[in-house]
Design an enzyme around this catalytic site. Structure first.
Site, PDB file in Angstrom:
ATOM      1  N   HIS A  42      19.550   1.678   2.282  1.00  0.00           N
ATOM      2  CA  HIS A  42      18.439   2.588   2.017  1.00  0.00           C
ATOM      3  C   HIS A  42      17.522   2.134   0.891  1.00  0.00           C
ATOM      4  O   HIS A  42      16.307   2.237   1.008  1.00  0.00           O
ATOM      5  CB  HIS A  42      19.011   3.963   1.685  1.00  0.00           C
ATOM      6  CG  HIS A  42      17.991   5.033   1.435  1.00  0.00           C
ATOM      7  ND1 HIS A  42      17.095   5.435   2.408  1.00  0.00           N
ATOM      8  CD2 HIS A  42      17.727   5.780   0.338  1.00  0.00           C
ATOM      9  CE1 HIS A  42      16.313   6.409   1.914  1.00  0.00           C
ATOM     10  NE2 HIS A  42      16.671   6.617   0.663  1.00  0.00           N
ATOM     11  N   GLU A  49      19.230  18.129  -5.132  1.00  0.00           N
ATOM     12  CA  GLU A  49      19.877  17.060  -4.384  1.00  0.00           C
ATOM     13  C   GLU A  49      21.044  16.506  -5.185  1.00  0.00           C
ATOM     14  O   GLU A  49      21.258  16.880  -6.341  1.00  0.00           O
ATOM     15  CB  GLU A  49      18.863  15.963  -4.037  1.00  0.00           C
ATOM     16  CG  GLU A  49      17.758  16.446  -3.101  1.00  0.00           C
ATOM     17  CD  GLU A  49      16.739  15.368  -2.764  1.00  0.00           C
ATOM     18  OE1 GLU A  49      16.851  14.249  -3.292  1.00  0.00           O
ATOM     19  OE2 GLU A  49      15.834  15.651  -1.972  1.00  0.00           O
ATOM     20  N   SER A  92      12.789   7.777  -7.031  1.00  0.00           N
ATOM     21  CA  SER A  92      12.041   6.571  -6.660  1.00  0.00           C
ATOM     22  C   SER A  92      10.536   6.805  -6.616  1.00  0.00           C
ATOM     23  O   SER A  92       9.758   6.005  -7.148  1.00  0.00           O
ATOM     24  CB  SER A  92      12.530   6.036  -5.314  1.00  0.00           C
ATOM     25  OG  SER A  92      12.487   7.049  -4.330  1.00  0.00           O
ATOM     26  N   SER A 137       0.806  -1.216   0.000  1.00  0.00           N
ATOM     27  CA  SER A 137       0.000   0.000   0.000  1.00  0.00           C
ATOM     28  C   SER A 137       0.840   1.266   0.000  1.00  0.00           C
ATOM     29  O   SER A 137       0.461   2.288   0.554  1.00  0.00           O
ATOM     30  CB  SER A 137      -0.936   0.003   1.219  1.00  0.00           C
ATOM     31  OG  SER A 137      -0.183  -0.096   2.417  1.00  0.00           O
ATOM     32  N   ASP A 143       9.926  -9.223   0.657  1.00  0.00           N
ATOM     33  CA  ASP A 143       8.973 -10.324   0.479  1.00  0.00           C
ATOM     34  C   ASP A 143       8.641 -10.589  -0.992  1.00  0.00           C
ATOM     35  O   ASP A 143       8.648 -11.732  -1.449  1.00  0.00           O
ATOM     36  CB  ASP A 143       7.674 -10.024   1.249  1.00  0.00           C
ATOM     37  CG  ASP A 143       7.917  -9.782   2.729  1.00  0.00           C
ATOM     38  OD1 ASP A 143       8.846 -10.390   3.284  1.00  0.00           O
ATOM     39  OD2 ASP A 143       7.183  -8.977   3.324  1.00  0.00           O
ATOM     40  N   ARG A 180      24.978   9.447  -4.678  1.00  0.00           N
ATOM     41  CA  ARG A 180      25.029   8.787  -3.367  1.00  0.00           C
ATOM     42  C   ARG A 180      26.097   7.718  -3.255  1.00  0.00           C
ATOM     43  O   ARG A 180      26.663   7.518  -2.181  1.00  0.00           O
ATOM     44  CB  ARG A 180      23.654   8.186  -3.047  1.00  0.00           C
ATOM     45  CG  ARG A 180      22.614   9.246  -2.736  1.00  0.00           C
ATOM     46  CD  ARG A 180      21.265   8.635  -2.460  1.00  0.00           C
ATOM     47  NE  ARG A 180      20.291   9.667  -2.148  1.00  0.00           N
ATOM     48  CZ  ARG A 180      19.006   9.444  -1.960  1.00  0.00           C
ATOM     49  NH1 ARG A 180      18.536   8.207  -2.043  1.00  0.00           N
ATOM     50  NH2 ARG A 180      18.183  10.431  -1.681  1.00  0.00           N
ATOM     51  N   ARG A 239      20.706   4.690  -7.977  1.00  0.00           N
ATOM     52  CA  ARG A 239      19.518   5.539  -8.157  1.00  0.00           C
ATOM     53  C   ARG A 239      19.848   7.002  -7.921  1.00  0.00           C
ATOM     54  O   ARG A 239      20.461   7.366  -6.924  1.00  0.00           O
ATOM     55  CB  ARG A 239      18.416   5.105  -7.185  1.00  0.00           C
ATOM     56  CG  ARG A 239      17.205   6.036  -7.185  1.00  0.00           C
ATOM     57  CD  ARG A 239      16.088   5.497  -6.340  1.00  0.00           C
ATOM     58  NE  ARG A 239      16.350   5.546  -4.916  1.00  0.00           N
ATOM     59  CZ  ARG A 239      16.140   6.612  -4.139  1.00  0.00           C
ATOM     60  NH1 ARG A 239      15.693   7.732  -4.670  1.00  0.00           N
ATOM     61  NH2 ARG A 239      16.376   6.551  -2.848  1.00  0.00           N
ATOM     62  N   HIS A 280      22.257   5.113   1.950  1.00  0.00           N
ATOM     63  CA  HIS A 280      22.100   6.556   2.057  1.00  0.00           C
ATOM     64  C   HIS A 280      23.271   7.087   2.879  1.00  0.00           C
ATOM     65  O   HIS A 280      23.556   6.587   3.959  1.00  0.00           O
ATOM     66  CB  HIS A 280      20.775   6.915   2.730  1.00  0.00           C
ATOM     67  CG  HIS A 280      20.375   8.343   2.496  1.00  0.00           C
ATOM     68  ND1 HIS A 280      21.035   9.402   3.086  1.00  0.00           N
ATOM     69  CD2 HIS A 280      19.404   8.897   1.725  1.00  0.00           C
ATOM     70  CE1 HIS A 280      20.483  10.527   2.685  1.00  0.00           C
ATOM     71  NE2 HIS A 280      19.497  10.254   1.860  1.00  0.00           N
TER      72      HIS A 280
END
Length: 531
Positions: free
Chosen positions: A351, A115, A391, A10, A222, A290, A386, A243
Site C-alpha cells: 500500500h 482510524e 500521508s 501531479s 520512478d 496497520r 505510517r 494495508h
C-alpha cells in the site's frame, strides 16, 4: 524546453507546490509533467481521509504527535512529526479554500472519523474518495493559473547531473546538482531534455513491485530509482506498509481498497470460523496500527490455510454505511456481496512506502536544486510505520515547505546550457515485449513471496540472487533497445526491489513494518538505513 520550476508528478504534493510557486512568481514558468493523465495518481485512490487536529476541545497536537510516534515504532524524526502535525491544519484550511468538500454532520460541523492508531476522532473525509476530491479541487485551482503548463504523457527517464557532462559522480560527490531531466515524449516517441532551475519530485510510491497492491499501475517507484541512479541518498526502503484490508479478488490488480475508516466506524475482522481474532494480538483490537493488523491477518491466514479473512459490517447502520462508503458498498454489490448480509473477504496488499528519497525539513534532497515530497520522499515523519491518514497531510505540508525554500533559491540558479541531447545510437526497436512483461511478473512474484509482511534471512538472500539476474538481463536490454515506458518502469521496479531487499538485509531486528523471524526482537541501536 526550459522552465523555472519543474514538477514531476501531479498528485497532491506536486500540485500543492506548483500552485504556490506559480502564484508567488507570476512571471516565471512552472511546468508539471505526468506520465499519464493529470488525475491518475496515488492521491486519487486515497479513500480514508486526511488527519489533522480540528476539534481542539477534545484533541491536541500532543496527542496527534504521540500517536504518530507510537505508530512509527521509534524511528520517527520528532522534529518532523511536530512540524507536520502543527502546520497541517493550516494546509487543510487552504485546500478547503480551493473548494475541497469534506463531509459534515447534521449540525454543519465537519464529521471527524477515527482510524487505527489514532486516539481521537481527527480524520476529515469526503465519502470514501477523499483523495479524489482533494485532487479535483487542486486541479481546478491550477487551471486558473496562466503560468502553469501541465504536460501529460511525458515519461521521465533520468535526472540530469554532472554525470551527463562527462564528470565522475559517486556517492561521495558533495555537489551533485540537478539540471533537469530527460523525458520520453509519448506523443512523438522521442527522448527530449527539459532544463530547469529547480526540480521537484512528487512521483509517488512503488506498490507495483508487489503482485498484490492497492496502488495504480503507474506506481513504479520512478523517482526513487532515478535519484538512486543519480547517486542521491535513499533511506528506510525496507518499511513497505501493507494495508490490512484490500478486497480479496484473485488475479485482480490493483486491488480495491477497503478503507480503514470502515473499522473506525465499527467493522470487525473475523477469521474463517467467524472469530473476532484481533483481541488476541493487540488491546486496540481492530484499530491497532496497520503493521500489527496486517501481521495478525497474515498469521490467521497461515494458521487456517486460507487466502483471506473477513470484515464484518453486518451490525452497522445501513444508511450510515451507504452515506459514508458509497463506492465500497457499490463495489461489493457488483460482486454479489451485500455487506449488510454477508462479510467482506479481505487480505493485506502492498500500500505505501514509508522510506524513499531522503530529505531534510525543507524537502531538500542530497542533490542540489532537487526537492522531493509526497510518498517518494522519506521526510522522517513515518519512521517504521505510517499512521493512517498522515500521508495526505505530509504531502501538503512538505509541498508548502519545498515551495518556501525553493523561492529563496531560484534567484541564485542559472540554466546549464551544455547538456547534450540523448544518444540513442546503436539501439533497435524491442523485438519481444514478453521479455519485459515476464520480467515484471517475476519481480512481483519474488517480492511477494520473499519480501512480504513476514521475512527471513534465507528468503531475503534468495530474493537478492534472483533480482541480480533480472537486473543483468534488463540492463542488457536497456543498452541495446530503444527506450519505452514499459522498459523504464521495469528498470525502476528492479532498482526499488533491490533497495527494499538491501534495507531489509541490513536491518537485523524486527521493527514496525519490517518483521524478520530470524531477528524477532527490536535492537537497542535505533538507526535509519541509508543506501
Amino acid at each position: 524546453m526550459q522552465t523555472d520550476f519543474l514538477v514531476i508528478g501531479s498528485g497532491i504534493a506536486g500540485l500543492t507546490y506548483a500552485l504556490k510557486t506559480a502564484k508567488a512568481f507570476p512571471g516565471k514558468k512552472v511546468t508539471v509533467i505526468t506520465k499519464t493523465q493529470a488525475d491518475e495518481t496515488n492521491t486519487k485512490y486515497a479513500q480514508g481521509g486526511i488527519a489533522g487536529v480540528w476539534d481542539e476541545e477534545k484533541d491536541s497536537y500532543d496527542k496527534h504527535i504521540e500517536d504518530t510516534l507510537i505508530a512509527g515504532d521509534g524511528l520517527c524524526n520528532e522534529r518532523i512529526v511536530e512540524i507536520v502535525v502543527t502546520e497541517g491544519p493550516e494546509r487543510i484550511k487552504e485546500i478547503i479554500a480551493y473548494g475541497a468538500q469534506f463531509d459534515k454532520d447534521e449540525k454543519g460541523e465537519y464529521s471527524l472519523g477515527k482510524e487505527g492508531g489514532h486516539s481521537e476522532n481527527r480524520i476529515l473525509h469526503h465519502k470514501d474518495v477523499t483523495g479524489k476530491e482533494m485532487e479535483r479541487a487542486l486541479l481546478e485551482e491550477l487551471r486558473t493559473i496562466s503560468n502553469i503548463e501541465l504536460v501529460n504523457h511525458c515519461f521521465v527517464v533520468d535526472i540530469i547531473t554532472q554525470h551527463h557532462l562527462g564528470y565522475l559522480v559517486t556517492k561521495s560527490t558533495l555537489d551533485i546538482t540537478c539540471y533537469g531531466v530527460y523525458v520520453l515524449n509519448l506523443h512523438n516517441n522521442r527522448i527530449e531534455k527539459i532544463l530547469a532551475k529547480i526540480c521537484l519530485l512528487a512521483t509517488g510510491g512503488c506498490g507495483q513491485a508487489y503482485r498484490t497492491t492497492t496502488n495504480p499501475r503507474i506506481a513504479t517507484g520512478d523517482g526513487i530509482a532515478m535519484v538512486y541512479r543519480a547517486k542521491g541518498k535513499i533511506e528506510n526502503m525496507e518499511f513497505i506498509q501493507f494495508h490490512p484490508t484490500a478486497l480479496y479478488e484473485p488475479g485482480v490488480s490493483p486491488s480495491f481498497l477497503i478503507t480503514e475508516a470502515v473499522r473506525g466506524d465499527g467493522g470487525i475482522l473475523r477469521n474463517k470460523n467467524g472469530e473476532a481474532f484481533m483481541e488476541r494480538y493487540d488491546e486496540r483490537r481492530d484499530l491497532a496500527p496497520r503493521d500489527i493488523v496486517a501481521r495478525a491477518i497474515d498469521n490467521e491466514m497461515k494458521r487456517n490455510g486460507t487466502e483471506h479473512v473477513y470484515l464484518d459490517c453486518r451490525h452497522m447502520d445501513k444508511e450510515k454505511f451507504i452515506h459514508h462508503f458509497p463506492n465500497i458498498y457499490e463495489k461489493c454489490m457488483r460482486m454479489g456481496i451485500d455487506v449488510m448480509q454477508q462479510m467482506i473477504p479481505v487480505a493485506p496488499a502492498a500500500h505505501y512506502s514509508c522510506g524513499g528519497i531522503k530529505t531534510d525539513e525543507w524537502g531538500r534532497t542530497s542533490i542540489q536544486n532537487l526537492y522531493a515530497c509526497g510518498e517518494c520522499a522519506s521526510t522522517g515523519l513515518h519512521g517504521a510505520n505510517r499512521l493512517a491518514s498522515n500521508s495526505l497531510l505530509e504531502a501538503m505540508v512538505f509541498g508548502h515547505r519545498c515551495y518556501l525554500d525553493s523561492i529563496q533559491q531560484i534567484g541564485h540558479i542559472s540554466f546549464e546550457e551544455r547538456i547534450p541531447d540523448w544518444d540513442a545510437k546503436g539501439t533497435t526497436e524491442p523485438g519481444e515485449m514478453i521479455l519485459i512483461t515476464q520480467s515484471q511478473k517475476e519481480l512481483q512474484q519474488i517480492m511477494s513471496d520473499y519480501v512480504g509482511i513476514v521475512r527471513t534471512d534465507i528468503r531475503l538472500e534468495r530474493a537478492m540472487k534472483r533480482l541480480d539476474l533480472l537486473f543483468t538481463e534488463t540492463e542488457a536490454l536497456y543498452r541495446s533497445t530503444k527506450v519505452s515506458p514499459q522498459l523504464c518502469e521495469l528498470r525502476n521496479l528492479i532498482t526499488v526491489g533491490y533497495l527494499i531487499v538491501k534495507g531489509a538485509e541490513f536491518r537485523k531486528e524486527s521493527r514496525g513494518l519490517h518483521f524478520n523471524t530470524d531477528h524477532p526482537q527490536k535492537s537497542e541501536l535505533l538507526q535509519n538505513i541509508i543506501l
